[in-house]
Design a protein around this motif. Structure first.
Motif, PDB file in Angstrom:
ATOM      1  N   LEU A  34       0.814  -1.227   0.000  1.00 42.98           N
ATOM      2  CA  LEU A  34       0.000   0.000   0.000  1.00 42.98           C
ATOM      3  C   LEU A  34       0.841   1.268   0.000  1.00 42.98           C
ATOM      4  O   LEU A  34       0.317   2.365  -0.209  1.00 42.98           O
ATOM      5  CB  LEU A  34      -0.934   0.004   1.215  1.00 42.98           C
ATOM      6  CG  LEU A  34      -1.974  -1.120   1.265  1.00 42.98           C
ATOM      7  CD1 LEU A  34      -2.847  -0.975   2.504  1.00 42.98           C
ATOM      8  CD2 LEU A  34      -2.840  -1.118   0.006  1.00 42.98           C
ATOM      9  N   GLY A  35       2.147   1.116   0.236  1.00 40.45           N
ATOM     10  CA  GLY A  35       3.014   2.286   0.214  1.00 40.45           C
ATOM     11  C   GLY A  35       2.806   3.227   1.384  1.00 40.45           C
ATOM     12  O   GLY A  35       2.914   4.449   1.234  1.00 40.45           O
ATOM     13  N   ILE A  36       2.476   2.671   2.552  1.00 38.07           N
ATOM     14  CA  ILE A  36       2.331   3.494   3.755  1.00 38.07           C
ATOM     15  C   ILE A  36       3.267   2.965   4.823  1.00 38.07           C
ATOM     16  O   ILE A  36       3.816   1.863   4.705  1.00 38.07           O
ATOM     17  CB  ILE A  36       0.881   3.505   4.263  1.00 38.07           C
ATOM     18  CG1 ILE A  36       0.385   2.083   4.545  1.00 38.07           C
ATOM     19  CG2 ILE A  36      -0.032   4.188   3.256  1.00 38.07           C
ATOM     20  CD1 ILE A  36      -1.037   2.028   5.079  1.00 38.07           C
ATOM     21  N   SER A  37       3.459   3.725   5.869  1.00 39.98           N
ATOM     22  CA  SER A  37       4.461   3.374   6.874  1.00 39.98           C
ATOM     23  C   SER A  37       4.016   2.173   7.701  1.00 39.98           C
ATOM     24  O   SER A  37       2.821   1.952   7.907  1.00 39.98           O
ATOM     25  CB  SER A  37       4.710   4.560   7.806  1.00 39.98           C
ATOM     26  OG  SER A  37       3.619   4.738   8.684  1.00 39.98           O
ATOM     27  N   PRO A  38       4.963   1.389   8.204  1.00 43.69           N
ATOM     28  CA  PRO A  38       4.634   0.270   9.090  1.00 43.69           C
ATOM     29  C   PRO A  38       3.840   0.721  10.318  1.00 43.69           C
ATOM     30  O   PRO A  38       2.964   0.005  10.800  1.00 43.69           O
ATOM     31  CB  PRO A  38       6.002  -0.294   9.472  1.00 43.69           C
ATOM     32  CG  PRO A  38       6.881   0.064   8.318  1.00 43.69           C
ATOM     33  CD  PRO A  38       6.412   1.422   7.879  1.00 43.69           C
ATOM     34  N   THR A  39       4.147   1.927  10.810  1.00 45.42           N
ATOM     35  CA  THR A  39       3.423   2.447  11.978  1.00 45.42           C
ATOM     36  C   THR A  39       1.940   2.626  11.661  1.00 45.42           C
ATOM     37  O   THR A  39       1.062   2.248  12.453  1.00 45.42           O
ATOM     38  CB  THR A  39       4.016   3.786  12.419  1.00 45.42           C
ATOM     39  OG1 THR A  39       5.396   3.603  12.761  1.00 45.42           O
ATOM     40  CG2 THR A  39       3.263   4.346  13.621  1.00 45.42           C
ATOM     41  N   ALA A  40       1.655   3.193  10.488  1.00 44.53           N
ATOM     42  CA  ALA A  40       0.262   3.400  10.090  1.00 44.53           C
ATOM     43  C   ALA A  40      -0.438   2.065   9.891  1.00 44.53           C
ATOM     44  O   ALA A  40      -1.592   1.883  10.291  1.00 44.53           O
ATOM     45  CB  ALA A  40       0.196   4.230   8.811  1.00 44.53           C
ATOM     46  N   VAL A  41       0.255   1.103   9.279  1.00 41.55           N
ATOM     47  CA  VAL A  41      -0.328  -0.214   9.057  1.00 41.55           C
ATOM     48  C   VAL A  41      -0.660  -0.876  10.387  1.00 41.55           C
ATOM     49  O   VAL A  41      -1.747  -1.452  10.566  1.00 41.55           O
ATOM     50  CB  VAL A  41       0.626  -1.110   8.238  1.00 41.55           C
ATOM     51  CG1 VAL A  41       0.171  -2.567   8.278  1.00 41.55           C
ATOM     52  CG2 VAL A  41       0.690  -0.627   6.803  1.00 41.55           C
ATOM     53  N   ARG A  42       0.246  -0.785  11.341  1.00 37.14           N
ATOM     54  CA  ARG A  42       0.016  -1.390  12.650  1.00 37.14           C
ATOM     55  C   ARG A  42      -1.214  -0.776  13.319  1.00 37.14           C
ATOM     56  O   ARG A  42      -1.992  -1.470  13.980  1.00 37.14           O
ATOM     57  CB  ARG A  42       1.245  -1.187  13.532  1.00 37.14           C
ATOM     58  CG  ARG A  42       2.402  -2.104  13.196  1.00 37.14           C
ATOM     59  CD  ARG A  42       2.109  -3.531  13.611  1.00 37.14           C
ATOM     60  NE  ARG A  42       3.218  -4.429  13.308  1.00 37.14           N
ATOM     61  CZ  ARG A  42       3.199  -5.733  13.518  1.00 37.14           C
ATOM     62  NH1 ARG A  42       2.104  -6.296  14.009  1.00 37.14           N
ATOM     63  NH2 ARG A  42       4.230  -6.478  13.208  1.00 37.14           N
ATOM     64  N   ARG A  43      -1.382   0.517  13.152  1.00 37.75           N
ATOM     65  CA  ARG A  43      -2.536   1.176  13.767  1.00 37.75           C
ATOM     66  C   ARG A  43      -3.838   0.619  13.187  1.00 37.75           C
ATOM     67  O   ARG A  43      -4.785   0.322  13.918  1.00 37.75           O
ATOM     68  CB  ARG A  43      -2.462   2.690  13.535  1.00 37.75           C
ATOM     69  CG  ARG A  43      -3.558   3.465  14.253  1.00 37.75           C
ATOM     70  CD  ARG A  43      -3.429   4.965  14.069  1.00 37.75           C
ATOM     71  NE  ARG A  43      -3.750   5.368  12.709  1.00 37.75           N
ATOM     72  CZ  ARG A  43      -2.875   5.851  11.849  1.00 37.75           C
ATOM     73  NH1 ARG A  43      -1.606   5.960  12.182  1.00 37.75           N
ATOM     74  NH2 ARG A  43      -3.247   6.214  10.634  1.00 37.75           N
ATOM     75  N   HIS A  44      -3.871   0.455  11.871  1.00 44.06           N
ATOM     76  CA  HIS A  44      -5.083  -0.057  11.239  1.00 44.06           C
ATOM     77  C   HIS A  44      -5.300  -1.537  11.572  1.00 44.06           C
ATOM     78  O   HIS A  44      -6.435  -1.962  11.807  1.00 44.06           O
ATOM     79  CB  HIS A  44      -5.013   0.139   9.724  1.00 44.06           C
ATOM     80  CG  HIS A  44      -5.068   1.570   9.305  1.00 44.06           C
ATOM     81  ND1 HIS A  44      -6.124   2.395   9.604  1.00 44.06           N
ATOM     82  CD2 HIS A  44      -4.177   2.342   8.610  1.00 44.06           C
ATOM     83  CE1 HIS A  44      -5.905   3.602   9.109  1.00 44.06           C
ATOM     84  NE2 HIS A  44      -4.728   3.594   8.516  1.00 44.06           N
ATOM     85  N   LEU A  45      -4.229  -2.309  11.605  1.00 48.63           N
ATOM     86  CA  LEU A  45      -4.357  -3.720  11.957  1.00 48.63           C
ATOM     87  C   LEU A  45      -4.833  -3.892  13.392  1.00 48.63           C
ATOM     88  O   LEU A  45      -5.681  -4.746  13.681  1.00 48.63           O
ATOM     89  CB  LEU A  45      -3.026  -4.440  11.747  1.00 48.63           C
ATOM     90  CG  LEU A  45      -2.576  -4.627  10.298  1.00 48.63           C
ATOM     91  CD1 LEU A  45      -1.159  -5.206  10.242  1.00 48.63           C
ATOM     92  CD2 LEU A  45      -3.537  -5.538   9.530  1.00 48.63           C
ATOM     93  N   ASP A  46      -4.297  -3.061  14.286  1.00 44.63           N
ATOM     94  CA  ASP A  46      -4.733  -3.135  15.688  1.00 44.63           C
ATOM     95  C   ASP A  46      -6.221  -2.816  15.810  1.00 44.63           C
ATOM     96  O   ASP A  46      -6.941  -3.434  16.596  1.00 44.63           O
ATOM     97  CB  ASP A  46      -3.921  -2.155  16.548  1.00 44.63           C
ATOM     98  CG  ASP A  46      -2.501  -2.643  16.792  1.00 44.63           C
ATOM     99  OD1 ASP A  46      -2.236  -3.836  16.559  1.00 44.63           O
ATOM    100  OD2 ASP A  46      -1.652  -1.824  17.213  1.00 44.63           O
ATOM    101  N   ALA A  47      -6.687  -1.846  15.021  1.00 42.56           N
ATOM    102  CA  ALA A  47      -8.102  -1.476  15.058  1.00 42.56           C
ATOM    103  C   ALA A  47      -8.963  -2.625  14.525  1.00 42.56           C
ATOM    104  O   ALA A  47     -10.023  -2.940  15.088  1.00 42.56           O
ATOM    105  CB  ALA A  47      -8.342  -0.212  14.239  1.00 42.56           C
ATOM    106  N   LEU A  48      -8.524  -3.262  13.458  1.00 42.58           N
ATOM    107  CA  LEU A  48      -9.267  -4.399  12.909  1.00 42.58           C
ATOM    108  C   LEU A  48      -9.300  -5.572  13.889  1.00 42.58           C
ATOM    109  O   LEU A  48     -10.331  -6.244  14.040  1.00 42.58           O
ATOM    110  CB  LEU A  48      -8.647  -4.843  11.579  1.00 42.58           C
ATOM    111  CG  LEU A  48      -8.795  -3.867  10.400  1.00 42.58           C
ATOM    112  CD1 LEU A  48      -7.928  -4.314   9.223  1.00 42.58           C
ATOM    113  CD2 LEU A  48     -10.259  -3.764   9.976  1.00 42.58           C
TER     114      LEU A  48
END
Length: 255
Positions: free
Chosen positions: A58-72
């Protein structure tokens, strides 16, 4: 995340959040929902998948991905499993792979309603109206059967109506009761089969008959979601001390 952090994260990947959001509006306010949908879709299409692979794709930072994964994960829409041993590197903790749960898949919609309508149409064509009626009766019997003793065991009509509303709520109908001048009113604020019942009213008819049998009195269906009303409303007439049924709200005979 604060605006400064959002700007830093976007700039880090060559993007200016002002290119996508209104002046003075943090990027995550307008795009977090869309990005989370993209993360969820990637889990749907490629899961189980690692957080690093999601970030790269997706071309976004690992930090941002972790935030979305944690929410899911917190919402029960995603789950994790350990990566296969052959895919691990080093001796640290096993890498986690992410995939959608059934709850997460629901955000992308299902064709269950269309499938149900097609199945009942087939039943009607090959078995006739009687087959559809028997199916509707069987369905509602399975729906309320587990609660029969609880409902019937209540000492009065009000208690039985409340117990039935509780049973329906546990089955996804968001039901409630309200006392009216001539009895109780049972309201179902959601109907999981409304789309199907719009074409096959036998589902509503069988439901009404089952309610009457469970409550021990005639009832009258006043409105249904399947017909476009805001809720499915059933009038449950009270009985006077001599056991005679009170008149229905419109003065007609009970259904």
């Amino acid at each position: 995340m604060k605006l400064r952090e959002a700007v830093s994260e976007s700039t880090e990947h060559g993007r200016d959040p002002r290119d996508h959001a209104g002046a003075g509006v943090p990027a995550q306010v307008t795009h977090d929902g869309r990005t989370r949908d993209e993360v969820a879709r990637l889990l749907l299409e490629q899961g189980p998948i690692s957080a690093g692979a999601v970030a790269h794709t997706l071309g976004i930072s690992p930090t941002a991905v972790r935030r979305h994964l944690d929410a899911l994960l917190a919402d029960g829409e995603a789950d994790t499993r350990d990566a296969p041993a052959r895919a691990r590197r080093g001796r640290g903790r096993p890498a986690k792979l992410f995939l959608l749960t059934d709850v997460g898949r629901a955000r992308f919609g299902h064709a269950y309603d269309d499938l149900a309508v097609s199945a009942i149409r087939f039943l009607a064509e090959h078995g006739g109206e009687e087959a559809v009626r028997r199916f509707a009766e069987h369905r509602v019997a399975k729906l309320v059967g587990p609660y029969r003793d609880t409902v019937a065991g209540q000492p009065d009509l009000e208690g039985r109506a409340e117990a039935l509303a509780g049973a329906l709520s546990r089955e996804g109908y968001a039901a409630s009761t309200a006392e009216v001048g001539v009895g109780e009113q049972l309201c179902q604020h959601h109907c999981p089969v409304a789309h199907v019942a719009a074409e096959f009213p036998q589902l509503c008819e069988a439901e009404t008959e089952a309610f009457a049998e469970l409550l021990g009195t005639h009832v009258q269906r006043l409105a249904t979601i399947a017909r476009g009303d805001a809720a499915c409303t059933t009038h449950v007439p009270a009985e006077d001390p001599q056991g005679r049924q009170a008149p229905t709200p419109n003065g007609g005979e009970p259904a």
